[in-house]
Write a protein that holds these residues in place. Structure first.
Motif, PDB file in Angstrom:
ATOM      1  N   TRP A  49       0.817  -1.151   0.088  1.00 41.33           N
ATOM      2  CA  TRP A  49      -0.012  -0.067   0.078  1.00 41.33           C
ATOM      3  C   TRP A  49       1.084   1.256   0.031  1.00 41.33           C
ATOM      4  O   TRP A  49       0.738   2.226  -0.721  1.00 41.33           O
ATOM      5  CB  TRP A  49      -0.804  -0.097   1.304  1.00 41.33           C
ATOM      6  N   GLN A  50       1.888   1.368   1.124  1.00 38.02           N
ATOM      7  CA  GLN A  50       2.894   2.532   0.936  1.00 38.02           C
ATOM      8  C   GLN A  50       3.237   2.685  -0.272  1.00 38.02           C
ATOM      9  O   GLN A  50       3.752   3.679  -0.752  1.00 38.02           O
ATOM     10  CB  GLN A  50       3.674   2.185   2.099  1.00 38.02           C
ATOM     11  N   LYS A  53       0.926   3.980  -2.908  1.00 37.21           N
ATOM     12  CA  LYS A  53       0.719   5.447  -2.463  1.00 37.21           C
ATOM     13  C   LYS A  53       1.660   6.181  -3.198  1.00 37.21           C
ATOM     14  O   LYS A  53       1.310   7.509  -3.967  1.00 37.21           O
ATOM     15  CB  LYS A  53       0.423   5.627  -1.204  1.00 37.21           C
ATOM     16  N   VAL A  68      -3.596  -3.684  -5.599  1.00 34.18           N
ATOM     17  CA  VAL A  68      -2.866  -3.819  -4.374  1.00 34.18           C
ATOM     18  C   VAL A  68      -3.048  -4.627  -3.629  1.00 34.18           C
ATOM     19  O   VAL A  68      -4.231  -5.140  -3.336  1.00 34.18           O
ATOM     20  CB  VAL A  68      -2.595  -2.457  -3.512  1.00 34.18           C
ATOM     21  N   THR A  70      -2.133  -6.678  -0.005  1.00 37.19           N
ATOM     22  CA  THR A  70      -1.325  -6.684   1.180  1.00 37.19           C
ATOM     23  C   THR A  70      -2.033  -7.191   2.203  1.00 37.19           C
ATOM     24  O   THR A  70      -2.980  -7.839   2.093  1.00 37.19           O
ATOM     25  CB  THR A  70      -0.817  -5.068   1.501  1.00 37.19           C
ATOM     26  N   VAL A  75      -3.951  -1.749   4.755  1.00 35.91           N
ATOM     27  CA  VAL A  75      -4.415  -0.837   3.930  1.00 35.91           C
ATOM     28  C   VAL A  75      -4.918   0.636   4.769  1.00 35.91           C
ATOM     29  O   VAL A  75      -5.580   0.372   5.577  1.00 35.91           O
ATOM     30  CB  VAL A  75      -5.731  -1.116   2.828  1.00 35.91           C
ATOM     31  N   CYS A  84      -7.609  -2.262  -3.915  1.00 44.69           N
ATOM     32  CA  CYS A  84      -6.754  -2.757  -2.687  1.00 44.69           C
ATOM     33  C   CYS A  84      -7.462  -4.068  -2.119  1.00 44.69           C
ATOM     34  O   CYS A  84      -8.654  -3.975  -1.806  1.00 44.69           O
ATOM     35  CB  CYS A  84      -6.535  -1.641  -1.628  1.00 44.69           C
ATOM     36  N   GLU A  86      -6.729  -7.099   1.159  1.00 46.22           N
ATOM     37  CA  GLU A  86      -6.121  -7.628   2.232  1.00 46.22           C
ATOM     38  C   GLU A  86      -6.309  -9.127   2.329  1.00 46.22           C
ATOM     39  O   GLU A  86      -7.217  -9.279   1.999  1.00 46.22           O
ATOM     40  CB  GLU A  86      -6.542  -6.813   3.577  1.00 46.22           C
TER      41      GLU A  86
END
Length: 410
Positions: A49-50, A53, A68, A70, A75, A84, A86
């Protein structure tokens, strides 16, 4: 508990992790890239996520769409044009498979002018996955490898051959599109084909290696899985360019800077620590005992990734076991402390990044009727350190570049 040593430990952890955030690494990498056709983004791993971004902030609408994948609770909010997911870590789950399938759908119709910006970080082996066996069997095999103390290279050698995306196969699926990969390394020595099992990197491991590992740990698997271990992975890819930005070396160097600013003389022992967690803790305690008569303030730093062999049914992680195993060796040393953390903010299946122990920890545990040997035998470091105030909790950090352990002599 020695309050000053604990405050110093928390500051060292905080500043070292801040220094290895992926934002600057992604921005540096993007400066050298040129894009002609469409740009699509796929980010996988604990820092996904980082990293995504940061790419979105730099390129904006130049990125057409993104996926994404993660870890749960990683998130931090929506990113424009990106979906996104998870998912499970260290064992993949159904959301790992859904997120990965979304990424494969995204890159299904690339042309030679298109580019996939592939942002990869540690944890991607579990999070970015489309298995060639059932999800249940993949989870079982992964669990067996984790429980028997296999190292990350051995684990990934097996997982590559049970996957449609690992070991360079994701890059194959992107062809004829180009893949620009930006990688945060969580493996010692930065072997590209092992970081998150190398989805966009030619594989250096062999089918023979995989079969040897299966026999070494007596892994239980189906005939289908056994046959897949004999199928070779891609050994060459001509549509990929990769940059490594961020590694445990930077984490150790950042810890050393903070130690020096706090008045300690730092010594980086290694950035390739790889042994049983209990052995690492005992070793760091031995170093502090050797220097206990030295009047100087000293800090000994070791980065890398240890392993835990499960012998019990408790709760904990490798960094917590390092701290707890050190506690016995530094018992009664007023000036000594050992702490260890995972840079991603999670240690094993717990909400702690790691653990802290000092010369008072052993006596404090004894007040609760706890023996360090018994706690470690049950792999129950979390609950023991919880009683002494020794848990280090940072929350998800947005990065993942291995672990750092520090032995302080104030």
């Amino acid at each position: 508990m020695n309050r000053q040593l604990r405050e110093h430990a928390d500051q060292i952890v905080r500043e070292a992790i801040a220094a290895v955030q992926p934002d600057a690494a992604v921005q540096r990498a993007l400066k050298s890239m040129e894009f002609s056709g469409r740009v699509l983004l796929v980010a996988a791993g604990k820092a996904a996520w980082q990293m995504a971004k940061a790419a979105s902030d730099c390129l904006g609408d130049r990125i057409e769409n993104g996926v994404v994948v993660t870890k749960y609770d990683h998130v931090m909010g929506p990113i424009a044009n990106f979906t996104c997911f998870e998912a499970g870590h260290p064992v993949p789950d159904e959301n790992s498979f859904k997120g990965t399938q979304a990424a494969l759908d995204l890159v299904a119709d690339l042309t030679e002018k298109d580019t996939v910006l592939f942002l990869l970080s540690g944890g991607g082996s579990a999070l970015f996955e489309k298995p060639l066996v059932s999800g249940e069997e993949l989870q079982d095999i992964t669990g067996q490898l984790l429980a028997c103390g296999a190292d990350i290279v051995e684990i990934n050698t097996i997982r590559k051959r049970l996957s449609q995306v690992k070991g360079g196969r994701f890059a194959q699926l992107c062809w004829p599109g180009k893949v620009e990969a930006v990688v945060l390394s969580d493996i010692l020595g930065d072997p590209l084909d092992m970081i998150a099992s190398g989805p966009a990197c030619p594989d250096s491991s062999t089918a023979e290696d995989a079969q040897r590992i299966r026999k070494k740990y007596n892994l239980r698997m189906s005939e289908t899985a056994e046959n897949l271990l004999g199928v070779e992975t891609p050994k060459a890819l001509d549509n990929v360019h990769t940059q490594i930005n961020g590694s445990v070396r930077e984490l150790c160097a950042a810890a050393a800077v903070t130690c020096r600013n706090l008045g300690y003389e730092p010594v980086i022992l290694t950035d390739q620590l790889c042994c049983q967690a209990r052995e690492a803790g005992s070793f760091l305690a031995s170093i502090l005992k050797t220097h206990s008569a030295d009047p100087k303030a000293l800090a000994f730093i070791a980065g890398g990734e240890t392993v835990v062999k499960l012998t019990g049914h408790g709760k904990g992680g490798r960094n917590q076991e390092i701290a707890l195993s050190a506690a016995a060796g530094i018992a009664g040393l007023e000036r000594a402390a050992v702490f260890s953390v995972g840079s991603d903010g999670t240690d094993g299946p717990t909400d702690a990044a790691g653990g802290y122990a000092d010369g008072d920890t052993c006596a404090e545990l004894a007040k609760h009727g706890l023996s360090i040997d018994a706690v470690l035998q049950d792999n129950n470091a979390y609950h023991a350190l919880e009683k002494t105030g020794g848990l280090i909790i940072t929350g998800p950090t947005g990065t993942n570049v291995n672990d750092v352990a520090v032995a302080l002599l104030d």
